[in-house]
Design an enzyme around this catalytic site. Structure first.
Site, PDB file in Angstrom:
ATOM      1  N   GLU A   1     -12.542   4.453   6.267  1.00 35.47           N
ATOM      2  CA  GLU A   1     -12.560   3.573   7.438  1.00 35.47           C
ATOM      3  C   GLU A   1     -13.717   3.830   8.395  1.00 35.47           C
ATOM      4  O   GLU A   1     -13.901   3.075   9.352  1.00 35.47           O
ATOM      5  CB  GLU A   1     -11.236   3.739   8.202  1.00 35.47           C
ATOM      6  CG  GLU A   1     -10.057   3.191   7.420  1.00 35.47           C
ATOM      7  CD  GLU A   1      -8.735   3.797   7.867  1.00 35.47           C
ATOM      8  OE1 GLU A   1      -8.645   5.034   7.886  1.00 35.47           O
ATOM      9  OE2 GLU A   1      -7.824   3.053   8.187  1.00 35.47           O
TER      10      GLU A   1
ATOM     11  N   ARG B   1      -8.343  -1.286   8.763  1.00 33.75           N
ATOM     12  CA  ARG B   1      -9.360  -0.271   8.512  1.00 33.75           C
ATOM     13  C   ARG B   1      -9.585   0.584   9.758  1.00 33.75           C
ATOM     14  O   ARG B   1     -10.669   0.619  10.307  1.00 33.75           O
ATOM     15  CB  ARG B   1     -10.656  -0.946   8.075  1.00 33.75           C
ATOM     16  CG  ARG B   1     -11.267  -0.178   6.918  1.00 33.75           C
ATOM     17  CD  ARG B   1     -12.361  -0.900   6.218  1.00 33.75           C
ATOM     18  NE  ARG B   1     -12.847  -0.077   5.129  1.00 33.75           N
ATOM     19  CZ  ARG B   1     -13.777  -0.427   4.279  1.00 33.75           C
ATOM     20  NH1 ARG B   1     -14.326  -1.593   4.367  1.00 33.75           N
ATOM     21  NH2 ARG B   1     -14.158   0.370   3.325  1.00 33.75           N
ATOM     22  N   CYS B   2      -8.547   1.282  10.155  1.00 30.90           N
ATOM     23  CA  CYS B   2      -8.560   1.817  11.511  1.00 30.90           C
ATOM     24  C   CYS B   2      -7.906   3.163  11.721  1.00 30.90           C
ATOM     25  O   CYS B   2      -8.031   3.720  12.805  1.00 30.90           O
ATOM     26  CB  CYS B   2      -7.813   0.865  12.402  1.00 30.90           C
ATOM     27  SG  CYS B   2      -6.112   0.771  11.866  1.00 30.90           S
TER      28      CYS B   2
ATOM     29  N   GLN C   1       0.834  -1.202   0.000  1.00 30.83           N
ATOM     30  CA  GLN C   1       0.000   0.000   0.000  1.00 30.83           C
ATOM     31  C   GLN C   1       0.871   1.256   0.000  1.00 30.83           C
ATOM     32  O   GLN C   1       0.353   2.361  -0.076  1.00 30.83           O
ATOM     33  CB  GLN C   1      -0.909   0.012   1.240  1.00 30.83           C
ATOM     34  CG  GLN C   1      -1.862  -1.167   1.314  1.00 30.83           C
ATOM     35  CD  GLN C   1      -2.694  -1.224   2.583  1.00 30.83           C
ATOM     36  OE1 GLN C   1      -2.947  -2.305   3.095  1.00 30.83           O
ATOM     37  NE2 GLN C   1      -3.155  -0.090   3.115  1.00 30.83           N
TER      38      GLN C   1
HETATM   39  N1  MCN Z   1     -14.053   9.518  -1.565  1.00 28.34           N
HETATM   40  C1  MCN Z   1     -14.987  10.394  -2.106  1.00 28.34           C
HETATM   41  N2  MCN Z   1     -15.393  11.490  -1.387  1.00 28.34           N
HETATM   42  C2  MCN Z   1     -14.909  11.727  -0.136  1.00 28.34           C
HETATM   43  C3  MCN Z   1     -13.976  10.824   0.438  1.00 28.34           C
HETATM   44  C4  MCN Z   1     -13.558   9.738  -0.315  1.00 28.34           C
HETATM   45  O1  MCN Z   1     -15.459  10.158  -3.215  1.00 28.34           O
HETATM   46  N3  MCN Z   1     -15.288  12.796   0.562  1.00 28.34           N
HETATM   47  C5  MCN Z   1     -13.567   8.360  -2.324  1.00 28.34           C
HETATM   48  C6  MCN Z   1     -12.070   8.477  -2.596  1.00 28.34           C
HETATM   49  O2  MCN Z   1     -11.745   9.283  -3.655  1.00 28.34           O
HETATM   50  C7  MCN Z   1     -11.652   7.042  -2.733  1.00 28.34           C
HETATM   51  C8  MCN Z   1     -12.530   6.350  -1.690  1.00 28.34           C
HETATM   52  O3  MCN Z   1     -13.687   7.193  -1.539  1.00 28.34           O
HETATM   53  O4  MCN Z   1     -11.918   6.571  -4.016  1.00 28.34           O
HETATM   54  C9  MCN Z   1     -11.826   6.189  -0.322  1.00 28.34           C
HETATM   55  O5  MCN Z   1     -11.195   7.387  -0.022  1.00 28.34           O
HETATM   56  P1  MCN Z   1     -10.411   7.762   1.322  1.00 28.34           P
HETATM   57  O6  MCN Z   1     -11.355   7.948   2.422  1.00 28.34           O
HETATM   58  O7  MCN Z   1      -9.498   8.879   0.975  1.00 28.34           O
HETATM   59  O8  MCN Z   1      -9.533   6.467   1.677  1.00 28.34           O
HETATM   60  P2  MCN Z   1      -8.243   5.930   0.895  1.00 28.34           P
HETATM   61  O9  MCN Z   1      -8.435   6.038  -0.536  1.00 28.34           O
HETATM   62  O10 MCN Z   1      -7.019   6.491   1.520  1.00 28.34           O
HETATM   63  O11 MCN Z   1      -8.355   4.394   1.223  1.00 28.34           O
HETATM   64  C10 MCN Z   1      -7.839   3.844   2.408  1.00 28.34           C
HETATM   65  C11 MCN Z   1      -8.926   3.224   3.252  1.00 28.34           C
HETATM   66  C12 MCN Z   1      -8.287   2.322   4.232  1.00 28.34           C
HETATM   67  S1  MCN Z   1      -7.092   2.991   5.220  1.00 28.34           S
HETATM   68  C13 MCN Z   1      -8.613   0.998   4.288  1.00 28.34           C
HETATM   69  S2  MCN Z   1      -7.899   0.085   5.510  1.00 28.34           S
HETATM   70  C14 MCN Z   1      -9.538   0.427   3.360  1.00 28.34           C
HETATM   71  C15 MCN Z   1     -10.470   1.411   2.781  1.00 28.34           C
HETATM   72  O12 MCN Z   1      -9.840   2.521   2.397  1.00 28.34           O
HETATM   73  N4  MCN Z   1      -9.129  -0.578   2.546  1.00 28.34           N
HETATM   74  C16 MCN Z   1      -9.903  -0.912   1.459  1.00 28.34           C
HETATM   75  N5  MCN Z   1     -11.390   0.930   1.926  1.00 28.34           N
HETATM   76  C17 MCN Z   1     -11.077  -0.149   1.141  1.00 28.34           C
HETATM   77  N6  MCN Z   1     -11.847  -0.476   0.086  1.00 28.34           N
HETATM   78  C18 MCN Z   1     -11.468  -1.499  -0.722  1.00 28.34           C
HETATM   79  N7  MCN Z   1     -12.241  -1.806  -1.770  1.00 28.34           N
HETATM   80  N8  MCN Z   1     -10.322  -2.199  -0.502  1.00 28.34           N
HETATM   81  C19 MCN Z   1      -9.538  -1.943   0.558  1.00 28.34           C
HETATM   82  O13 MCN Z   1      -8.422  -2.632   0.747  1.00 28.34           O
HETATM   83 CU1  CUN Z   2      -5.717   1.210   9.519  1.00 22.28          CU
HETATM   84  S1  CUN Z   2      -5.876  -0.073   7.914  1.00 22.28           S
HETATM   85 MO1  CUN Z   2      -5.963   1.235   6.422  1.00 22.28          MO
HETATM   86  O1  CUN Z   2      -5.148   2.417   7.333  1.00 22.28           O
HETATM   87  O2  CUN Z   2      -4.792   0.701   5.381  1.00 22.28           O
END
Ligand code: MCN
Ligand code: CUN
Length: 797
Positions: A742, A371-372, A224
């Site tokens: 998360e 996811r935390c 990641q």
């Molecule tokens: N998004 C959006 N509008 C927002 C916030 C987010 O449209 N206001 C969209 C983002 O652009 C992105 C998705 O939602 O496409 C998730 O965005 P974000 O909250 O920024 O999280 P990350 O992309 O950094 O993803 C990490 C987070 C984590 S830490 C874990 S653990 C987890 C999760 O995402 N692992 C996943 N969701 C997951 N979903 C899938 N399918 N697979 C994983 O391994």
């Molecule tokens: Cu805490 S699990 Mo996600 O942050 O990759």
């Protein structure tokens, strides 16, 4: 705005529920995962793991393995030691064995590796390695770890005379003491958040490819955070950083499991260097479940000082964290127990104090992440369980008690009792929406009527705000590397574009949503923008995807780099329109002359001019990079309400309704956000209801396969009702977005558990540890007592 301005939703900009472009290849079986990659001359690696949880290694004899035809290399700890690679540093300033030399410290620990022509030969050869062990007494929980006479697990470390890793505290102890002195009553709760496992469908793996002629090391792997891995390989293996290329191809789910550095990666790299051939390592499911990326496993004990009218005056919290054999948590370095101190951030509490003790045990390294956002899951679980217990003790309504103590809309920015700064939210409004959706008053009536007929209904509320998106770089770093992120945007002459970021999605939909941000900023249709992540030779430096930091940090960088491009395009437009820049207006997709709105040029025309007709003295091209260091974390808020019916005869509980109200600020892609919430609620339900990883007294891991550790399918998973009407834009994010990845997994578990405990109200039961298996619920109901889930369990349980 002129009639020629583009319709943002039509071009797939902000707010469009655009279909996920990556799914085009995923659902057709055309994804490109690590295991899909085959290189010429590639060999295969398998790992021999320890059957015992704690034992001294008396000898390792690999001669029978070496003799098997097709075996090219057997790696043992002693061989690693000659290259100073038997141990590696962890992200939490500890060390971790790559291959065991002196002792094995958990069941499943890596002891040796075989590299062979195919994985079957390698596996057979692993079984031909003779290891002589001298068993030692195992430790499977923090109580055993600190007991008098406990064996010292980390006797490899100088100055480590016991099993304690750290003692850490935060908050104001004296002010908290005063709050308790003034309290009308004190409410207490003690619980264990069990180990859980992210269990992505794709396990971990790597293909290391060292080319002696070019001296270049290319590693395809399931990470990641590819740039962090590049830095780690450079520092640990002492290879020059520009000669290392890390490629994360498609990743089949991460959920935190693919953040850490695992011994398998290191061994495949060394094997490729030694053999000068590509070496592939693909972990099997049991290997993944018993040795990688555990989360949680902490014991929480707290008390709340309360005024008779329901006002919370103070909170004390103690946590005992079981980190397993190596302290390898991936988290900002200065926080020993992650962001556990985000607990109670949603409530206006004058004083709080948290103490935490970390201990070693004979289990796989734990506490990594699932996811935390670094222990926020435990923080919010404890918070919401404690809040429910306190309201019950006071005899107050669950919703009214929360509302009374919420941080109010006008209180922002708000300093939380343990030191964070929250900046926005409409907590009361979210709660209103959720209560209305679930039919709160009506349900309470039904619950009472049902009770009279011997049926047990329960309702659980979980309300929480959580810190998503590390950094800012002032407060967040990993081993001194500051936490920020980046985006690079290249607009080609025909107006099509490519955007690359330092993040690395694993299923979250970045290929879809980053293009939407560019569309919003530049008016280029999303379908004309390709997104690429995960190749350190091409992507700008970034800290990767975890802690839901991609949208808050890399996503912000995408907006910022788009704005840089727009600023240059404006100069090009002025040149093309033969007016000064000040006379130009922007609307989606187009610059026009303020005094003559019909005279305009599109962003695509500006792009062409950047390569064919730039003004004198202007650098050609339309490309740029932005690094973004956010001023603060983002603070989404959520309310989850679950109703259940518990069968008193069996302890089985069924979910009746689940309502989710998430306020993650501006939603880039509403459909993807809903997918994230549903996925998180599914995992929350699984943790609360069925997922069971524990250890017996010998340290055997129970939950090493999908017969014991259950993944919910569509059949078990209840339906969810989602609400999106509350939107509090993030005040510092360029497009007002907050993280969402998360939230539901963090806030969800308490809603399910609170619902079951609520159904048992009147029995005196304050707590049942997750998972709330039917036998635990039945035991609690029948014997009217709390049920603990702390290991060890009997192995026949
Ligand atoms: N998004 C959006 N509008 C927002 C916030 C987010 O449209 N206001 C969209 C983002 O652009 C992105 C998705 O939602 O496409 C998730 O965005 P974000 O909250 O920024 O999280 P990350 O992309 O950094 O993803 C990490 C987070 C984590 S830490 C874990 S653990 C987890 C999760 O995402 N692992 C996943 N969701 C997951 N979903 C899938 N399918 N697979 C994983 O391994
Ligand atoms: Cu805490 S699990 Mo996600 O942050 O990759």
């Amino acid at each position: 705005m002129t009639a020629q301005a583009l319709d943002e939703i039509k071009i797939g900009g902000l707010g469009a529920s655009r279909k996920r472009v990556e799914d085009n290849r995923f659902i057709r079986g055309k994804g490109n995962y690590t295991d899909d990659i085959t290189l010429p001359g590639m060999l295969h690696m398998e790992i021999l793991r320890s059957p015992l949880a704690h034992a001294r290694i008396k000898s390792i004899d690999a001669s029978r393995a070496w003799d098997i035809p097709g075996v090219h290399l057997v790696l043992t700890g002693d061989m690693m030691a000659t290259r100073n690679l038997a141990w590696m540093p962890t992200l939490s300033y500890d060390t971790q064995a790559v291959l065991a030399t002196d002792k094995v410290r958990f069941q499943g620990q890596e002891v040796a590796c075989v590299i062979a022509d195919d994985p079957y030969i390698a596996k057979d050869a692993c079984e031909a390695i003779d290891v002589e062990y001298e068993p030692l007494p195992p430790i499977v929980n923090p109580m055993q770890a600190v007991a008098e006479g406990a064996p010292v697990i980390r006797d490899d470390k100088e100055n480590q005379a016991d099993n304690v890793i750290y003692n850490w505290e935060v908050g104001d102890a004296a002010a908290t003491d005063r709050a308790f002195e003034q309290a009308d009553m004190v409410s207490r709760l003690k619980l264990h958040y069990p180990r859980s496992h992210p269990s992505p469908i794709e396990c971990c793996g790597s293909i290391a490819d060292f080319n002696r002629a070019t001296e270049k090391l290319t590693v395809y792997m399931t990470t990641q955070a590819p740039h962090i891995i590049r830095a780690a390989v450079a520092l640990v293996a002492e290879l020059p950083e520009h000669m290392i290329r890390i490629i994360s191809p498609d990743i089949g789910g991460g959920f935190g499991n693919k953040v850490p550095v695992y011994p398998g990666y290191v061994c495949s790299i060394l094997a490729s260097i030694l053999l000068e051939r590509p070496v592939k390592w693909i972990e099997d499911k049991t290997g993944n479940l018993i040795s990688t990326g555990f989360a949680r496993d902490i014991y929480l004990d707290g008390e709340m000082a309360l005024r008779q009218d329901g006002k919370i005056l103070g909170v004390r919290m103690h946590c005992d964290a079981d980190h397993g054999a190596f302290f390898s948590d991936a988290q900002p370095s200065k926080f020993k127990i992650g962001l556990l101190h985000s607990a109670f951030a949603a409530y206006d509490i004058p004083a709080a104090h948290l103490t935490a003790r970390g201990t070693y045990s004979n289990k796989a390294p734990g506490g990594v992440a699932y996811r935390c956002s670094f222990r926020v899951t435990e923080a919010m679980f404890f918070q919401e369980r404690m809040v429910q217990a306190a309201a019950d003790d006071l005899g107050m309504d669950q919703a009214a008690f929360r509302r009374m103590n919420f941080v109010r809309d006008e209180d922002f920015p708000h300093r939380t009792p343990l030191g964070f700064l929250t900046d926005s939210g409409q907590y009361g409004k979210c709660l209103d929406v959720a209560l209305k959706a679930v039919g709160y008053e009506e349900f309470r009536k039904q619950q009472e009527e049902a009770r009279a007929k011997g049926r047990l209904f329960g309702l659980g509320i979980s309300t929480m705000t959580e810190p998503l998106g590390a950094g800012n770089s002032r407060e967040y770093d990993i081993l001194g590397i500051k936490m920020f992120d980046s985006a690079e945007l290249k607009v080609h002459m025909t107006g099509k574009a490519i955007v690359r970021t330092g993040a690395r999605g694993q299923g979250q939909g970045h290929e879809t949503t980053w293009a939407q941000i560019v569309s919003h900023e530049l008016g280029i249709p999303a379908e004309d923008i390709v997104v690429e992540e995960g190749d350190t030779d091409t992507a700008p430096f970034g800290m990767g995807t975890y802690a839901s930091r991609s949208t808050p940090v890399a996503g912000a960088a995408v907006a910022m780099v788009s704005r840089k491009i727009r600023a240059k395009a404006r100069k090009l437009a002025a040149h093309l329109l033969e007016v000064s820049e000040e006379d130009i207006e922007w609307e989606l997709g187009r610059f026009y002359v303020r005094s003559a709105p019909d005279r305009g040029v599109t962003i695509q025309e500006c792009a062409m001019a950047a390569y064919s007709n730039m003004p004198d003295g202007m650098e050609p091209g339309l490309e740029n990079t932005a690094y973004y260091d956010p001023p603060n974390l983002t603070w989404p808020f959520a309310v989850y309400i679950v109703t259940v019916e518990v069968d008193p005869a069996t302890g089985v509980w069924d979910v009746l309704t689940t309502v989710a109200v998430d306020d993650c600020g501006v939603r880039i892609n509403p459909m993807i956000v809903e997918g994230q919430i549903m996925g998180g609620l599914t995992e929350a339900y699984a943790m609360a209801n069925m997922q069971f990883i524990t250890f017996d007294a010998e340290g055997n891991c129970i939950g090493s396969n999908y017969m014991d550790y259950l993944l919910p399918t569509a059949w078990e998973t209840p339906g969810f009702e989602l609400h999106s009407e509350v939107v509090t834009p993030c005040p510092h994010h360029p497009i007002g977005a907050k993280g969402i990845g998360e939230c539901a997994a963090v806030g969800g578990p308490a809603a399910f558990v609170n619902a079951v405990i609520d159904a048992l109200s009147g029995t005196g039961v304050r707590n049942i540890d997750m998972p709330l298996l039917p036998d635990r619920v039945w035991e609690a109901l029948t014997y009217r007592r709390d049920v603990s889930g702390a290991p060890p369990v009997r192995s026949d349980d």
